[in-house]
Structures are given as C-alpha cells and as structure tokens.
Enzyme design. Structure first.
Site, short mmCIF file in Angstrom:
data_model
loop_
_atom_site.label_atom_id
_atom_site.label_comp_id
_atom_site.label_asym_id
_atom_site.label_seq_id
_atom_site.Cartn_x
_atom_site.Cartn_y
_atom_site.Cartn_z
N ASN A 98 0.81 -1.22 0.00
CA ASN A 98 0.00 0.00 0.00
C ASN A 98 0.85 1.28 0.00
OD1 ASN A 98 0.80 -0.73 2.63
ND2 ASN A 98 -0.92 0.33 3.57
N GLY A 152 2.03 -5.65 7.67
CA GLY A 152 1.10 -6.43 6.86
C GLY A 152 -0.03 -6.97 7.71
N SER A 153 -0.59 -8.08 7.29
CA SER A 153 -1.78 -8.61 7.93
C SER A 153 -1.46 -9.27 9.27
CB SER A 153 -2.46 -9.64 7.02
OG SER A 153 -1.70 -10.84 6.96
N THR A 154 -2.47 -9.30 10.13
CA THR A 154 -2.32 -9.97 11.41
C THR A 154 -2.04 -11.45 11.22
OG1 THR A 154 -3.72 -8.35 12.53
CG2 THR A 154 -3.50 -10.51 13.58
N ALA A 155 -2.71 -12.08 10.26
CA ALA A 155 -2.52 -13.52 10.03
C ALA A 155 -1.07 -13.83 9.67
CB ALA A 155 -3.46 -14.00 8.92
N THR A 156 -0.48 -13.03 8.78
CA THR A 156 0.92 -13.24 8.42
C THR A 156 1.83 -12.93 9.60
OG1 THR A 156 0.43 -12.72 6.11
CG2 THR A 156 2.74 -12.63 6.79
N GLY A 157 1.51 -11.90 10.36
CA GLY A 157 2.30 -11.58 11.54
C GLY A 157 2.36 -12.72 12.52
N CYS A 184 -3.09 1.21 6.68
CA CYS A 184 -3.33 0.47 7.93
C CYS A 184 -4.01 1.33 8.96
CB CYS A 184 -2.01 -0.07 8.48
SG CYS A 184 -1.22 -1.30 7.41
N GLU A 203 3.85 -4.43 12.64
CA GLU A 203 2.78 -3.44 12.48
C GLU A 203 1.73 -4.11 11.62
OE1 GLU A 203 0.39 -1.34 10.80
OE2 GLU A 203 1.90 -0.07 9.87
#
Length: 473
Positions: free
Chosen positions: A151, A225-230, A281, A247
């Site tokens: 983004n 990035g995304s919470t899932a990837t984090g 974000c 983040e």
C-alpha cells in the site's frame, strides 16, 4: 544533484528483468504491462545474506555521525530521482501522482531519511551516585529483514531501512509481490551512494518471505502487513528468538462528538478515511457519529467525497486511484454488498463496474448501518466507510474498543480536554484529536492487541533496531 535515474525509463531499465526467471507486472488502473520483474529464490536470498554479512562490520565500524551523513546523501539522491520514482510508484501501485499519494510518498521517504539521521540517541547514564556508575549503550543487531506491504511500498520500506542502517545494521528487504518494482527502484537509488552489500532487495512471494523469517541470519525482522501473516512470523522465527517489530492490521474508529461543526471537519474526516483510496493500515475505517449531528456530518462528508476525482494515477487531476489488486477489490465488494443486503443506506458509491479492466471501486459511504455488520467489524482496506449513529459516548467507546485490533483511533470535538479524556479510554496505539492517521518521524507509532507490537519512529524506533549494552563501572 545529477543521478543515473533522472528519467522513468532509465529507472525502469535498471531494475527490470534482463533474463532468468521473471514475471509480468501490470498497472492496476489500466492493465498495461509495466515491465517484467525478476523472481528470486532461496539461493538469491543466501547470496544477499552473505553480502550483508560481509558489509555489516565495516558499516557498523563507522561513527554514528558518518552513518547519519550517509543517510543524508541517500535523501539527496532520492530527491534527485523523485519524479521517476513517483511515476513508477503511481503506475505499479495505482495511487495518483497528486494529493497525499505518489509524490507525497517519495517526498516522505527523503524527509524520513533526514529525520532518522538527525534523531539524537545519546549514551544514557543510568546510575552515577558516587558508589556506582553505569552507562546504557545501543549496539547494532547485525542483519535486519525488512518485509514491506503493497500500500505504501516505498515509504514503509524507508521506515524500516533508515533506522536499521543508522544503527549500524545491514538490511535485506523484501517488497510485496504486488509492488516489487517500487521496492527494487527505491533500493537501486539508495544503493547509488551506500556501500555495497549494506542494503539488498530480494523479490518473491510468501515462500521467500517465509524463508527469511526462519533464517538464523537475521537478528531482527520488521514486518508490516496482515495480522494472520504476523502470527505466522512469530511462529516461524521462534526457534531463533529473533527480535520482531510487527505493524499489523487495523480497524481504526473515529468518534464524532455532538459539539463539532460538520462542514469544518468534513475534509479532514474524508482524508482520514480515504487517503491512498482507503488502503492504509491506520486509515479511519469506522466512523461513529452522535445522533445530534449525524445527518449533517453524513451530508458534509458526502459533499466532499463526491468532489474527489478518481482515475488513472498518472493523470494529474486525480487524487484517488484503483485498488492495487483484484483480491482487495473483491474484499471491499463483498463487504459493501453485505452492508447493502442488510438494509444499510448507500449515501454514495457502492456500484462498481466489475467488468472493467482497472481495479476501480467508487468512493462509498454507507449510513444507518448496524454496528455488528461485517463492513464495520472487518477491515475493508478500501474506499468504503461505514458511518454508525450513536446516542451515548460510552456506547461509542465500547463499540470502538469492541474489536481485536487497536492500531489507531480518533476523537473529533470542539472541546480538546473532553476529547483527550475520551482518547485515554480508547484501546489504540495512537489516538488523534480532530485528525486521523497523520504520522511524524519523531512521534513513536505502533499498535496494541492484534495490531502487533514494537514501536517505530524517533528514538524509540532507533532503539527497536539495536541491542542494549550496559557498561558497568
């Protein structure tokens, strides 16, 4: 300052694939082919790590002043290549050149480099009482992996790279597979003045990122990035006890109190929600408005939103662009359709041309929506804002806090003291008053709950990419 990257064509030629495995990158606004980008594998990653390991000790041996001076030289070359960088960013990411978009993002890269170079981080004397003396120093970690999103692909990369370099680390960066050219271009410009090997970029999909997060070579991973990837990064890095700054996703709430002037705040509300066409974000993704001013706020916001031109990014008149990829278009489309099916009122937009070439989703305002609707509770990450009516401020605070993420929030009021009191009750890493989403290189930034952990920017950001050493005696 002259630069080898003074035209869009010369910049693109320096980074486009000239053989080997590659794939096409297309403009999300027009579908046009921009270039072919190289595809790197774990062998390429190993080479980048080896270069970084070779370069890092010499870079760390420089004085803090010398590394800061180098960051200022990097800022100079970024500024010299600003227009080619902005054009490439606009074509690949989709964001327009004007408004708070591509030219703004490249300018922010240079500004953040200079601010990072100028941020003081002195040795801290922690005890000096006549009997004991101890100093707290900050030392380099070694190698930092910088894994960045699509983004704000240049600005967020600088947020990770600049402090890491300032503190004497070497960096291997991986841009999103959706915006690889932006990452490669920024690195190419920066490396025109940095020592060889201190900064490298590898390009690939999630498998390459996973290889980075499991590598024992990195003492620090920075990820946006995304919470899932984090969560997967936490798991994959655990065996190495790798330090992390994460983040992650947000679903920022704005709370509008009944004492506002709707017309006076409408423009700031709009950009708080729709900067980068909502693909931010810390954009405002839910707006809670008191019933006394609800209709007036909705009308004023709709008037501002309807006047904002959306279109191809390199057309100078536009300030809103397409969604960067079809995956995100489908997310926004699904959530808006869920809102429409529930009986919520479409004030503006909500009618995309699904057969069009570009990923354009119209600026959309949804009013009179249930607080439990998916468009409210899930992060849409696009140009669709639900506006929820509330009666009591305690109700609004409970609704704002009622999600599992907490990146940012905002309170809008003519009474700053009242707004600060409400801000203190919101579960968010940053709460803005009468604005939303603005960041400053000296103000720490980070999330709570499932929006991640660790701080960026300012002295706290420098500390996050270093290790403490106490010298006692």
């Amino acid at each position: 300052m002259s630069t080898a990257f003074d035209t869009y064509q010369s910049l693109l030629a320096a980074i486009a694939a000239d053989g080997g495995p590659s794939r096409e990158v297309h403009d999300p606004a027009t579908g046009e082919l921009i270039a072919r980008v190289p595809i790197h594998d774990e062998t390429d990653l190993a080479h980048a790590i080896e270069r970084a390991r070779s370069a890092q000790p010499g870079w760390a041996a420089l004085s803090d002043e010398e590394r800061s001076a180098a960051l200022n030289r990097v800022a100079d070359v970024v500024e010299a290549a600003a227009e080619p960088l902005a054009e490439l960013l606009s074509r690949e990411q989709g964001k327009p050149l004007n408004g708070p978009n591509a030219r703004f993002e490249v300018g922010a890269c240079a500004a953040w480099l200079r601010a990072t170079a100028a941020t003081p981080l002195p040795v801290e004397v922690v005890v000096d009482d006549g009997d004991a003396y101890a100093e707290l120093h900050r030392r380099p970690i070694g190698l930092v992996a910088a894994i960045t999103p699509w983004n704000w692909p240049m600005m967020i990369a600088v947020w990770q790279i600049a402090p890491s370099l300032r503190m004497g680390n070497a960096v291997v960066a991986k841009p999103s597979e959706y915006t690889p050219l932006s990452g490669l271009a920024l690195t190419a410009v920066m490396n025109s003045v940095l020592p060889d090997g201190v900064l490298s970029t590898v390009v690939g999909d999630g498998a390459l990122g996973a290889a980075m997060t499991t590598s024992p070579a990195f003492g620090k991973i920075m990820f946006t990035g995304s919470t899932a990837t984090g969560k997967r990064i936490v798991q994959s890095s655990a065996d190495n006890l790798t330090r992390l700054t994460l983040e992650l996703g947000g679903n920022d709430a704005g709370i509008v109190l009944p004492d506002v002037d709707p017309a006076a705040i409408a423009q700031d509300l709009f950009w708080g929600a729709f900067i980068n066409t909502g693909q931010t974000c810390a954009a405002m993704k839910r707006l809670y408005v008191h019933e006394d001013v609800y209709d007036e706020v909705v009308a004023a916001l709709a008037e501002v939103a309807a006047a904002m031109p959306m279109g191809v990014g390199v057309d100078e008149q536009n300030v809103l662009g397409p969604l960067q990829n079809r995956m995100q278009f489908d997310v926004v489309d699904r959530l808006v359709e869920a809102a429409k099916s529930s009986g919520a009122r479409v004030v503006l937009g909500g009618d995309p041309d699904r057969g069009a070439v570009g990923n354009f989703y119209p600026t959309t305002l949804i009013a009179d929506i249930d607080p439990a609707n998916p468009l409210v509770l899930e992060e849409q990450f696009g140009p669709a804002l639900p506006i929820i009516r509330y009666h009591d401020v305690d109700e609004a605070i409970a609704l704002a806090n009622g999600v599992d993420v907490g990146l940012g929030a905002s309170v809008w009021s003519a009474d700053r003291a009242k707004a600060r009191d409400i801000a203190s009750r919101l579960q968010a890493g940053t709460v803005w008053i009468n604005s939303h989403g603005g960041v400053h290189p000296m103000i720490p930034f980070g999330g709570v709950k499932q929006s991640g952990y660790g701080l960026e920017f300012g002295a706290e950001g420098l500390k996050s990419v270093s290790v403490p050493q106490v010298i006692n005696g």
